[in-house]
Design a protein around this motif. Structure first.
Motif, PDB file in Angstrom:
ATOM      1  N   LEU A 145       8.900   4.481  -0.963  1.00 24.61           N
ATOM      2  CA  LEU A 145       8.221   3.212  -0.709  1.00 24.61           C
ATOM      3  C   LEU A 145       7.539   3.329   0.668  1.00 24.61           C
ATOM      4  O   LEU A 145       8.774   3.925   1.806  1.00 24.61           O
ATOM      5  CB  LEU A 145       9.144   1.963  -0.898  1.00 24.61           C
ATOM      6  N   GLU A 146       6.620   2.486   1.099  1.00 28.28           N
ATOM      7  CA  GLU A 146       6.428   2.316   2.462  1.00 28.28           C
ATOM      8  C   GLU A 146       6.471   0.903   2.998  1.00 28.28           C
ATOM      9  O   GLU A 146       6.237  -0.176   1.983  1.00 28.28           O
ATOM     10  CB  GLU A 146       4.903   2.605   2.601  1.00 28.28           C
ATOM     11  N   PHE A 147       7.304   0.614   4.133  1.00 25.19           N
ATOM     12  CA  PHE A 147       7.448  -0.690   4.489  1.00 25.19           C
ATOM     13  C   PHE A 147       6.654  -1.021   5.723  1.00 25.19           C
ATOM     14  O   PHE A 147       6.206  -0.180   6.329  1.00 25.19           O
ATOM     15  CB  PHE A 147       9.036  -0.855   4.448  1.00 25.19           C
ATOM     16  N   GLY A 148       6.344  -2.213   5.900  1.00 21.37           N
ATOM     17  CA  GLY A 148       5.701  -2.875   7.023  1.00 21.37           C
ATOM     18  C   GLY A 148       6.393  -3.214   7.902  1.00 21.37           C
ATOM     19  O   GLY A 148       7.662  -3.151   7.841  1.00 21.37           O
ATOM     20  N   SER A 149       5.915  -3.763   9.026  1.00 22.46           N
ATOM     21  CA  SER A 149       6.660  -4.117  10.157  1.00 22.46           C
ATOM     22  C   SER A 149       7.783  -5.224  10.043  1.00 22.46           C
ATOM     23  O   SER A 149       8.765  -5.370  10.788  1.00 22.46           O
ATOM     24  CB  SER A 149       5.526  -4.453  11.600  1.00 22.46           C
ATOM     25  N   ALA A 167      -0.961 -11.556   1.038  1.00 22.01           N
ATOM     26  CA  ALA A 167      -0.527 -10.148   0.843  1.00 22.01           C
ATOM     27  C   ALA A 167       0.763 -10.013   1.447  1.00 22.01           C
ATOM     28  O   ALA A 167       0.940 -10.568   2.469  1.00 22.01           O
ATOM     29  CB  ALA A 167      -1.830  -9.298   1.549  1.00 22.01           C
ATOM     30  N   GLY A 168       1.690  -9.176   0.803  1.00 23.37           N
ATOM     31  CA  GLY A 168       2.965  -8.629   1.071  1.00 23.37           C
ATOM     32  C   GLY A 168       3.982  -9.973   1.521  1.00 23.37           C
ATOM     33  O   GLY A 168       4.897  -9.461   1.875  1.00 23.37           O
ATOM     34  N   ASP A 169       3.600 -10.809   0.671  1.00 24.39           N
ATOM     35  CA  ASP A 169       4.804 -11.921   0.712  1.00 24.39           C
ATOM     36  C   ASP A 169       5.403 -11.910  -0.540  1.00 24.39           C
ATOM     37  O   ASP A 169       5.285 -11.238  -1.379  1.00 24.39           O
ATOM     38  CB  ASP A 169       4.067 -13.245   0.867  1.00 24.39           C
ATOM     39  N   VAL A 170       6.223 -13.000  -0.941  1.00 22.78           N
ATOM     40  CA  VAL A 170       7.002 -13.110  -2.060  1.00 22.78           C
ATOM     41  C   VAL A 170       6.498 -14.247  -3.001  1.00 22.78           C
ATOM     42  O   VAL A 170       6.034 -15.191  -2.846  1.00 22.78           O
ATOM     43  CB  VAL A 170       8.593 -13.731  -1.806  1.00 22.78           C
TER      44      VAL A 170
END
Length: 553
Positions: free
Chosen positions: A145-149, A363-366
């Motif tokens: 997996l790639e994770f953001g900051s 984007a990228g939230d829950v």
């Protein structure tokens, strides 16, 4: 972020081309078309083709398909054999008792369901998805997996190709690709490697019962015309399993002379000498079963872990940047032995929540809307009705636990409550093994080659292929532990719980026992990852495209 890898950008990436993943992809594109939007959707699949790693009975409840593609019958979906005869037996060593339908909770009826191949159905769904503009890439395993900051999931990393057994790149080395997405949906099926990482990282199982599993083994048979009864469904409990070992069998007649013959062993069993594969072979020698198979021909074999924890073990489904769908989250109805309809429905719920988020520019939230949708859905209501069956079975044994569980299902279905409340599961499967000195060895009969078979000939029929010169994909946290601890304490149960003969204890040249991993035999069932008493074996995907080739299974 890893800038040295190539990357591709999508709105949504889905890991796994099973019923949940394909349903999510189809539903996203349906919604996009209806709303005049244009969202990019990518599905990756570790099998060489869609359906190659799909294994199920399968009697399929069409509830999910009816919602996803209402005209599936006229479109030619490969479900052509409706159930017309539904039987349930309790087996003794030489006889059987049929349980009348009026004693069975209504939810257990198979009338209105269809018998078929889930693998073929997934291939058909993949064509429907591609026609809507979904990009499907078989032969690519989701390795990382790639994770953001902010710690959110920003993408999926596919597995590397061309790594030698020594860990060094070969001439054909190809690095993995980052598939970046605004949202990633994990549809790997039971005990998926990425799902395990996400559940641990985001503590998704906090406050839930531990997930538990069964091992489902299946053979596909061609039966003589005079013995074939299209639409016949048989389920059994009892022999050859003892009272403390949960499980049972299924036999489904469908198509042109085909019968799916299978056996499920709950992986919370206690005896380290038990072999699920050999229990399956022994089951076929029962005087009620053997005559049905004699004169027939076994044409395929496979095995796969099944989630059995039920409602109590379903983790939180959402995390920053994505969600778990289908059997990756554990939506199987254990007493019905069905999960594909719930996989399709939860894939749809996740797609609808993600589509709404994308429309809002998120984007990228829950995506909490998915969590809310499933808890208000028929999937939740169905699992709530049967929530106590597996815990009661595990705690009380077959003779008491199953009748009490069935009575609880009746009360739940009639009055929408249980006098028992919600019974907690009995704990993770690996903790149930007794030491070998407290257990009785089991002597299994030799296979006859007509109705019963050995592991290696069975693995051959699974179509399993792995390149030999690659890192072993069954990792040991402590390479010495199998001989140092599991062998003296548990008689090293990996030799028996693996349905493909992957693990062996052999005597080395210095006359010392050695733990050998025959990784090329692996049929990706994940049992070792689940049942190893020390939790020392970690299953990770091999190179993409490798593993079983289940065809019509």
């Amino acid at each position: 972020m890893n800038s040295s890898r190539e990357s591709m950008d999508f709105d949504v990436v889905i890991v796994g081309a099973g019923p949940a993943g394909l349903a999510a992809a189809i539903r996203l594109k349906q919604l996009a078309q209806q709303g005049g939007a244009d969202f990019s959707v990518c599905v990756i699949e570790k099998g060489a083709e869609v359906g190659a790693h799909i294994l199920s009975g399968a009697v399929i409840d069409p509830a999910g398909l009816n919602q996803l593609i209402p005209d599936w019958r006229t479109k030619g979906a490969p479900l052509e054999t409706p159930v017309n005869d539904d039987r349930f037996y309790v087996l003794g060593r030489s006889g059987r008792i049929r349980i009348p339908h009026f004693l069975m909770p209504p939810l257990m009826s198979n009338r209105g369901n269809y018998i078929g191949s889930l693998g073929l159905l997934c291939r058909w769904l993949s064509r429907e998805a591609e026609a809507l503009g979904v990009d499907i890439y078989p032969g690519f395993a989701g390795a990382d997996l790639e994770f953001g900051s902010a710690g959110e999931v920003t993408g999926i990393v596919t597995g590397e190709l061309g790594i030698g057994r020594d860990g060094n790149p070969k001439e054909n080395y190809t690095p993995g690709i980052i598939l970046r997405a605004k949202y990633s949906l994990i549809a790997e099926g039971a005990r998926g490697s990425l799902a395990k990482k996400l559940i641990a990282r985001f503590r998704l199982s906090e406050g839930r019962s531990p997930q538990t599993y069964g091992l489902g083994l299946k053979e596909l048979w061609e039966l003589p015309k005079e013995k074939h009864r299209p639409g016949l469904v048989i389920h059994t409990l009892g022999w050859p399993l003892d009272n403390q070992t949960g499980g049972g069998s299924f036999i489904y007649h469908y198509g042109a002379g085909l019968a799916a013959v299978g056996f499920v062993v709950h992986l919370d069993y206690e005896n380290p000498y038990l072999s699920p594969f050999d229990e399956f072979q022994r089951f076929k020698t029962h005087p009620s079963i053997r005559p049905m198979l004699e004169g027939g021909r076994r044409i395929a074999y496979g095995a796969r872990a099944i989630t059995e924890g039920g409602l109590q073990a379903v983790p939180k489904l959402v995390f920053p940047g994505g969600a778990l769908i289908g059997c990756a989250a554990g939506f199987v109805n254990v007493p019905r032995i069905k999960g594909s309809h719930n996989a399709i429905l939860t894939g749809m719920y996740a797609a609808e929540a993600v589509f709404s988020a994308l429309q809002q520019g998120r984007a990228g939230d829950v995506v909490m809307a998915y969590e809310s949708a499933w808890r208000a859905s028929p999937v939740y209501r169905e699992l709530r009705l049967v929530r106590n069956m597996k815990p009661l079975w595990a705690r009380l044994g077959t003779l008491i636990g199953v009748p009490v569980g069935a009575a609880d299902m009746w009360v739940n279905q009639l009055f929408r409550f249980s006098p028992l409340g919600t019974v907690r599961g009995a704990g993770p499967d690996y903790k149930h093994l007794k030491p070998a000195r407290q257990a009785h060895p089991i002597q299994y009969p030799k296979p006859d080659g007509a109705v019963t078979f050995d592991r290696l000939s069975s693995v051959f029929l699974s179509g399993t292929r792995h390149e030999e010169d690659q890192p072993v994909h069954l990792k040991l946290n402590d390479p010495d532990l199998p001989v140092r601890q599991n062998l003296p304490v548990y008689a090293e149960p990996a030799q028996r719980y693996c349905p493909a003969g992957v693990f062996e204890i052999v005597m080395a040249s210095d006359r010392m026992p050695k733990f050998v991993i025959n990784a090329a035999n692996c049929i990706h069932c994940k049992t070792c990852d689940i049942k190893d008493p020390a939790q020392n074996i970690i299953w990770v995907p091999p190179q993409g495209g490798e593993g079983p080739a289940y065809g019509m299974m």
